[in-house]
Write an enzyme that holds these catalytic residues in place. Structure first.
Site, PDB file in Angstrom:
ATOM      1  CE  LYS A   1      -6.633   4.289   6.766  1.00 55.71           C
ATOM      2  NZ  LYS A   1      -7.146   3.504   5.625  1.00 55.71           N
TER       3      LYS A   1
ATOM      4  CG  HIS B   1      -9.513   3.308  10.663  1.00 54.52           C
ATOM      5  ND1 HIS B   1      -9.650   2.195   9.862  1.00 54.52           N
ATOM      6  CD2 HIS B   1     -10.073   4.316   9.972  1.00 54.52           C
ATOM      7  CE1 HIS B   1     -10.248   2.537   8.746  1.00 54.52           C
ATOM      8  NE2 HIS B   1     -10.525   3.823   8.782  1.00 54.52           N
TER       9      HIS B   1
ATOM     10  N   GLY C   1      -2.248   8.318  -3.562  1.00 51.48           N
ATOM     11  CA  GLY C   1      -2.322   6.878  -3.296  1.00 51.48           C
ATOM     12  C   GLY C   1      -3.666   6.358  -3.761  1.00 51.48           C
TER      13      GLY C   1
ATOM     14  CG  ASP D   1      -5.556   4.632   2.917  1.00 53.80           C
ATOM     15  OD1 ASP D   1      -4.808   5.118   3.779  1.00 53.80           O
ATOM     16  OD2 ASP D   1      -6.771   4.383   3.133  1.00 53.80           O
TER      17      ASP D   1
ATOM     18  N   PRO E   1       4.629   8.859  -1.890  1.00 52.36           N
ATOM     19  CG  PRO E   1       4.539   7.054  -3.373  1.00 52.36           C
ATOM     20  CD  PRO E   1       4.745   7.392  -1.918  1.00 52.36           C
ATOM     21  CB  ALA E   2       2.119  13.769  -3.663  1.00 46.02           C
TER      22      ALA E   2
ATOM     23  CE1 TYR F   1     -11.502   1.452   5.224  1.00 46.89           C
ATOM     24  CE2 TYR F   1      -9.541   1.382   3.869  1.00 46.89           C
ATOM     25  CZ  TYR F   1     -10.394   2.068   4.710  1.00 46.89           C
ATOM     26  OH  TYR F   1     -10.126   3.393   5.019  1.00 46.89           O
TER      27      TYR F   1
END
Ligand SMILES: NC(=O)c1ccc[n+]([C@@H]2O[C@H](COP(=O)([O-])OP(=O)(O)OC[C@H]3O[C@@H](n4cnc5c(N)ncnc54)[C@H](OP(=O)(O)O)[C@@H]3O)[C@@H](O)[C@H]2O)c1
Length: 342
Positions: A95, A128, A32, A62, A29-30, A67
């Site tokens: 990542k 990453h 996220g 993403d 999908p263009a 995170y």
């Protein structure tokens, strides 16, 4: 607008979202949803945004181990699937963090992200950063790792071989890079058995990276754009007095006024129409962001006006990865056109 897709109620039909074709033939999908809480949005808030965004129609998320919220995001993703969204409709990225480049660490790290995200496979796994340097999450901009290392292609390839194994093992559908430069990617493309499907890079109207953008597209690599709105909520360590804000650019503001949308949405529309895949973070505006990219397009003239506001203003400079005293952050980005020597 509400839509029934595979048993779940979504506000916007995900089939309306433009798709990028990856070199494998798979679709991404263009747009996220980014999930980096920038040290001030809690994992619970990010997880709530993931649930809300999936209900709004997002199918691309993403994520990253660094995170610090993959367990909470994983619980949210599990509830999304339990609500009726098929796993194969989702596109999930994670990542590999910088202290896990070692040959024995890559597969274990990926398995940890899979367990935290409650998934049996990832759609995309990225290296990453191309620097194997540990620094603690949330550390100050002046923080340096005692054994900081430059980019060493031989070392990166050892990491990449393990990334390729993840594909062979079926744990990961695609592998990709992030924060790379043309000289580094040139070597990787020469030596990789499995070429990167995606390069994740900073992209917004004030940092358009036209040469790198063209290079990746010409090499069949899909550009994914981070900080697509100019990261207004980024941590203090990632701010310098020279930074500019694309959402305050008079051209962007005027186009937003004309369309009756927020300047942030203009940035996203520009990104999607230019051909990159923006991954805006949002806990408050994800609905209007998704609706915005489906609303009437920016005109060719507006696209050209935005192309002309590029200021080469990199926001995420990566200072903590510097490996030598007295270096400036430009050394990380091979601005001379060659990999900065060790
Ligand atoms: N690969 C890498 O090294 C790397 C580096 C940086 C980031 N990333 C990824 O890229 C994602 C996005 O980057 P980012 O989070 O730094 O920056 P960003 O997406 O450019 O900006 C996010 C900020 O914009 C605000 N915002 C979003 N939509 C808005 C709207 N319509 N109106 C007004 N404000 C709006 C959000 O606030 P609200 O929450 O209030 O909406 C949030 O504060 C990250 O979350 C992460 O997944 C990757």
């Amino acid at each position: 607008m509400s839509h029934q897709a595979s048993g779940s109620i979504t506000e916007i039909d995900p089939r309306l979202i433009p798709q990028r074709k990856l070199s494998s033939g798979a679709s991404m999908p263009a747009i996220g949803l980014g999930t980096f809480g920038s040290d001030h949005v809690t994992p619970a808030q990010v997880a709530a945004a993931v649930r809300g965004a999936a209900a709004a129609g997002y199918r691309h998320f993403d994520c990253a181990s660094v995170y610090g919220n993959e367990p909470e995001v994983g619980a949210a993703l599990e509830s999304v699937v339990a609500s009726g969204v098929k796993r194969e409709e989702l596109f999930i990225t994670s990542k590999l963090w910088n202290d896990k480049h070692g040959e024995d660490d890559v597969i274990a790290s990926c398995r940890k992200s899979l367990a935290d995200l409650r998934l049996s496979y990832l759609d995309l796994y990225l290296v990453h950063w191309p620097f194997p340097n540990f620094h603690p999450p949330g550390c100050d901009v002046s923080s340096r790792s005692a054994d900081a290392k430059p980019y060493l292609h031989e070392s990166y390839m050892k990491t990449w071989r393990q990334m390729e194994r993840l594909v062979d093992m079926g744990l990961v559908r695609h592998i990709g890079t992030s924060n790379m430069t043309i000289p580094k990617l040139t070597l990787l493309l020469r030596d990789a058995c499995i070429k990167p499907a995606v390069n994740e890079m900073e992209l917004h109207p004030h940092f358009q990276q036209p040469e790198l953008f063209r290079f990746v597209v010409d090499n069949g690599i899909a550009p994914v754009g981070y900080c697509p709105i100019g990261s207004p909520g980024r941590p203090d360590r990632d701010r310098t007095p020279e930074d500019t804000a694309p959402t305050e650019d008079p051209v962007v503001v005027e186009i937003a006024r004309r369309h009756g949308i927020h300047p942030a949405v203009v940035c996203l529309k520009w990104a999607v129409q230019r051909g990159q895949t923006p991954i805006p973070f949002s806990v408050n505006n994800y609905r209007s962001n998704l609706a915005g990219i489906l609303a009437p397009h920016l005109s060719d003239a507006e696209m050209q006006q935005i192309a002309a506001v590029d200021r080469n203003c990199r926001l995420i400079k990566g200072q903590v990865f510097l490996w030598k005293e007295g270096q400036s952050w430009e050394a990380l980005w091979d601005v001379s056109g060659e990999i900065t020597p060790p």
